[in-house]
Write a protein that holds these residues in place. Structure first.
Motif, PDB file in Angstrom:
ATOM      1  N   ASN A  25       0.926  -1.116  -0.440  1.00  0.00           N
ATOM      2  CA  ASN A  25      -0.240  -0.054   0.795  1.00  0.00           C
ATOM      3  C   ASN A  25       1.105   1.280  -0.643  1.00  0.00           C
ATOM      4  O   ASN A  25       0.344   2.208  -0.636  1.00  0.00           O
ATOM      5  N   ILE A  26       2.146   1.219   0.652  1.00  0.00           N
ATOM      6  CA  ILE A  26       2.695   2.205   0.448  1.00  0.00           C
ATOM      7  C   ILE A  26       2.975   2.536  -0.729  1.00  0.00           C
ATOM      8  O   ILE A  26       3.708   3.728  -1.274  1.00  0.00           O
ATOM      9  N   ARG A  27       3.538   1.662  -1.830  1.00  0.00           N
ATOM     10  CA  ARG A  27       4.564   2.174  -2.652  1.00  0.00           C
ATOM     11  C   ARG A  27       5.560   1.726  -3.061  1.00  0.00           C
ATOM     12  O   ARG A  27       5.816   2.210  -4.156  1.00  0.00           O
ATOM     13  N   TYR A  28       6.575   2.392  -2.413  1.00  0.00           N
ATOM     14  CA  TYR A  28       7.707   2.565  -2.083  1.00  0.00           C
ATOM     15  C   TYR A  28       8.568   2.227  -1.008  1.00  0.00           C
ATOM     16  O   TYR A  28       8.098   2.201  -0.020  1.00  0.00           O
ATOM     17  N   PRO A  29       9.964   2.616  -1.737  1.00  0.00           N
ATOM     18  CA  PRO A  29      11.041   2.465  -0.613  1.00  0.00           C
ATOM     19  C   PRO A  29      10.596   3.362   1.135  1.00  0.00           C
ATOM     20  O   PRO A  29      10.612   4.161   0.372  1.00  0.00           O
ATOM     21  N   ARG A  46      13.665 -10.107   8.127  1.00  0.00           N
ATOM     22  CA  ARG A  46      15.453 -10.521   7.588  1.00  0.00           C
ATOM     23  C   ARG A  46      14.602 -11.911   6.524  1.00  0.00           C
ATOM     24  O   ARG A  46      15.397 -12.176   5.232  1.00  0.00           O
ATOM     25  N   GLU A  47      13.562 -12.070   7.078  1.00  0.00           N
ATOM     26  CA  GLU A  47      13.392 -13.895   6.135  1.00  0.00           C
ATOM     27  C   GLU A  47      12.316 -13.526   4.686  1.00  0.00           C
ATOM     28  O   GLU A  47      12.818 -14.280   4.131  1.00  0.00           O
ATOM     29  N   LEU A  48      11.805 -12.028   4.324  1.00  0.00           N
ATOM     30  CA  LEU A  48      10.859 -11.916   3.315  1.00  0.00           C
ATOM     31  C   LEU A  48      11.579 -10.919   2.394  1.00  0.00           C
ATOM     32  O   LEU A  48      12.205 -10.975   1.242  1.00  0.00           O
ATOM     33  N   ALA A  49      12.969 -10.892   3.424  1.00  0.00           N
ATOM     34  CA  ALA A  49      14.635  -9.462   2.068  1.00  0.00           C
ATOM     35  C   ALA A  49      15.067 -11.060   1.698  1.00  0.00           C
ATOM     36  O   ALA A  49      15.159 -10.750   0.427  1.00  0.00           O
ATOM     37  N   HIS A  52      11.252 -11.105  -1.695  1.00  0.00           N
ATOM     38  CA  HIS A  52       9.958 -11.361  -1.663  1.00  0.00           C
ATOM     39  C   HIS A  52       9.653  -9.769  -0.955  1.00  0.00           C
ATOM     40  O   HIS A  52       8.951  -8.346  -0.883  1.00  0.00           O
ATOM     41  N   LEU A  53      10.489  -8.948  -0.624  1.00  0.00           N
ATOM     42  CA  LEU A  53      11.344  -7.448  -0.284  1.00  0.00           C
ATOM     43  C   LEU A  53      12.305  -7.200  -0.587  1.00  0.00           C
ATOM     44  O   LEU A  53      13.466  -8.210  -0.761  1.00  0.00           O
ATOM     45  N   LEU A  54      12.254  -5.853  -1.308  1.00  0.00           N
ATOM     46  CA  LEU A  54      13.582  -5.522  -1.567  1.00  0.00           C
ATOM     47  C   LEU A  54      13.945  -4.527  -0.203  1.00  0.00           C
ATOM     48  O   LEU A  54      14.063  -3.429   0.439  1.00  0.00           O
ATOM     49  N   PHE A  55      15.322  -4.928   0.127  1.00  0.00           N
ATOM     50  CA  PHE A  55      16.301  -4.272   1.190  1.00  0.00           C
ATOM     51  C   PHE A  55      17.349  -3.470   0.681  1.00  0.00           C
ATOM     52  O   PHE A  55      18.041  -3.958  -0.299  1.00  0.00           O
ATOM     53  N   ASP A  56      17.834  -2.275   1.152  1.00  0.00           N
ATOM     54  CA  ASP A  56      18.944  -2.118   1.311  1.00  0.00           C
ATOM     55  C   ASP A  56      19.000  -0.856   2.341  1.00  0.00           C
ATOM     56  O   ASP A  56      18.227  -0.518   2.779  1.00  0.00           O
ATOM     57  N   GLU A  57      20.874  -0.308   2.536  1.00  0.00           N
ATOM     58  CA  GLU A  57      20.932  -0.092   3.838  1.00  0.00           C
ATOM     59  C   GLU A  57      21.713   1.161   3.426  1.00  0.00           C
ATOM     60  O   GLU A  57      22.828   0.974   2.546  1.00  0.00           O
ATOM     61  N   ILE A  58      21.289   2.693   3.834  1.00  0.00           N
ATOM     62  CA  ILE A  58      22.212   3.886   3.137  1.00  0.00           C
ATOM     63  C   ILE A  58      22.044   4.680   4.299  1.00  0.00           C
ATOM     64  O   ILE A  58      21.071   5.344   4.700  1.00  0.00           O
ATOM     65  N   ASP A  59      23.654   4.952   4.241  1.00  0.00           N
ATOM     66  CA  ASP A  59      23.851   5.596   5.576  1.00  0.00           C
ATOM     67  C   ASP A  59      23.466   5.336   7.229  1.00  0.00           C
ATOM     68  O   ASP A  59      22.790   5.994   7.942  1.00  0.00           O
ATOM     69  N   SER A  67       9.232  -6.411  -3.343  1.00  0.00           N
ATOM     70  CA  SER A  67       9.112  -6.498  -4.680  1.00  0.00           C
ATOM     71  C   SER A  67       7.298  -7.707  -5.789  1.00  0.00           C
ATOM     72  O   SER A  67       7.022  -7.604  -4.866  1.00  0.00           O
ATOM     73  N   ASP A  68       7.965  -7.755  -6.747  1.00  0.00           N
ATOM     74  CA  ASP A  68       6.870  -7.704  -7.303  1.00  0.00           C
ATOM     75  C   ASP A  68       6.486  -9.492  -7.180  1.00  0.00           C
ATOM     76  O   ASP A  68       5.192  -9.482  -6.622  1.00  0.00           O
ATOM     77  N   SER A  69       7.321 -10.139  -6.655  1.00  0.00           N
ATOM     78  CA  SER A  69       7.221 -11.484  -6.189  1.00  0.00           C
ATOM     79  C   SER A  69       6.646 -11.238  -4.363  1.00  0.00           C
ATOM     80  O   SER A  69       5.379 -12.238  -5.087  1.00  0.00           O
ATOM     81  N   GLY A  70       7.257 -10.729  -3.893  1.00  0.00           N
ATOM     82  CA  GLY A  70       6.268 -10.507  -2.941  1.00  0.00           C
ATOM     83  C   GLY A  70       4.648  -9.616  -3.256  1.00  0.00           C
ATOM     84  O   GLY A  70       4.076 -10.464  -2.047  1.00  0.00           O
ATOM     85  N   ARG A  71       4.992  -9.268  -4.265  1.00  0.00           N
ATOM     86  CA  ARG A  71       3.061  -8.555  -4.379  1.00  0.00           C
ATOM     87  C   ARG A  71       2.360  -9.353  -4.893  1.00  0.00           C
ATOM     88  O   ARG A  71       1.443  -9.541  -4.311  1.00  0.00           O
ATOM     89  N   LEU A  72       2.737 -10.775  -5.548  1.00  0.00           N
ATOM     90  CA  LEU A  72       2.200 -11.990  -6.426  1.00  0.00           C
ATOM     91  C   LEU A  72       1.670 -12.953  -5.232  1.00  0.00           C
ATOM     92  O   LEU A  72       0.611 -13.135  -4.744  1.00  0.00           O
ATOM     93  N   ILE A  73       2.934 -13.219  -4.742  1.00  0.00           N
ATOM     94  CA  ILE A  73       1.864 -14.358  -3.742  1.00  0.00           C
ATOM     95  C   ILE A  73       1.426 -13.779  -2.304  1.00  0.00           C
ATOM     96  O   ILE A  73       0.251 -14.395  -1.895  1.00  0.00           O
TER      97      ILE A  73
END
Length: 184
Positions: free
Chosen positions: A25-29, A55-58, A62-69, A77-83
């Motif tokens: 529902n949020i639709r962005y990182p 962590r498990e979803l990443a 099923h989730l995209l994860f990134d660490e910045i600063d 992710s698309d696969s997370g959305r579908l499932i």
């Protein structure tokens, strides 16, 4: 009047579905701190299970994860959305609605990198149709057309929309849902 207890997620699978539902529902990182605020708004107790589920979803992509600063960011992710879309109905409908309402104050068109567009068309009866829309990487977020009596009124609407599309979007969502949570 006694406050109703919050809906309880009964399993790790329910927590994962809830997390995917929020991020869909949020639709962005979204940063972890904000995601944690949204979770806290909706459940009685935020446990370590939420971090483990993230962590498990990443790990399952099923989730995209990134660490910045030093800040963690999550996005479905698309696969997370579908499932997950097949499993959303496992969550209580009232809980889903309350979750969307509480996350509304954190949602932003600007943060989603949505592109906005607007146009004014003079109609045959000398009135003016104003169309405003927004779309992001997932597709159309909204499109709205209104008819007004003067070009200056149409230009004012376009100016307001282009200067603050988030407020217009929240106002539209308030009008169509009747939910005050969309208002700042």
């Amino acid at each position: 009047m006694k406050k109703q207890p919050k809906f309880t997620l009964k399993s790790l699978t329910d927590i994962k579905i809830f997390l995917l539902f929020l991020l869909d529902n949020i639709r962005y990182p979204i940063d972890y701190a904000t995601l944690n605020k949204i979770i806290s708004d909706n459940v009685d107790e935020v446990t370590f299970d939420y971090d483990a589920c993230l962590r498990e979803l990443a790990d399952a992509e099923h989730l995209l994860f990134d660490e910045i600063d030093g800040e963690r960011y999550y996005m479905i992710s698309d696969s997370g959305r579908l499932i997950a879309s097949e499993l959303y109905d496992r969550l209580d409908p009232g809980f889903r609605e309350a979750s969307i309402k509480s996350s509304a104050k954190y949602i932003s068109l600007a943060k989603s990198n949505a592109t906005i567009s607007s146009k004014i068309i003079e109609m045959s009866d000398k009135r003016f149709e104003v169309t405003m829309s927004a779309k992001d990487a997932k597709g159309k977020v909204f499109s709205l057309s209104v008819t007004v009596n003067s070009r200056s009124q149409a230009e004012k609407i376009v100016s307001n929309f282009e200067s603050d599309p988030d407020s217009i979007h929240r106002g539209i969502m308030f009008c169509v849902t009747g939910k005050l949570a969309y208002l700042p």
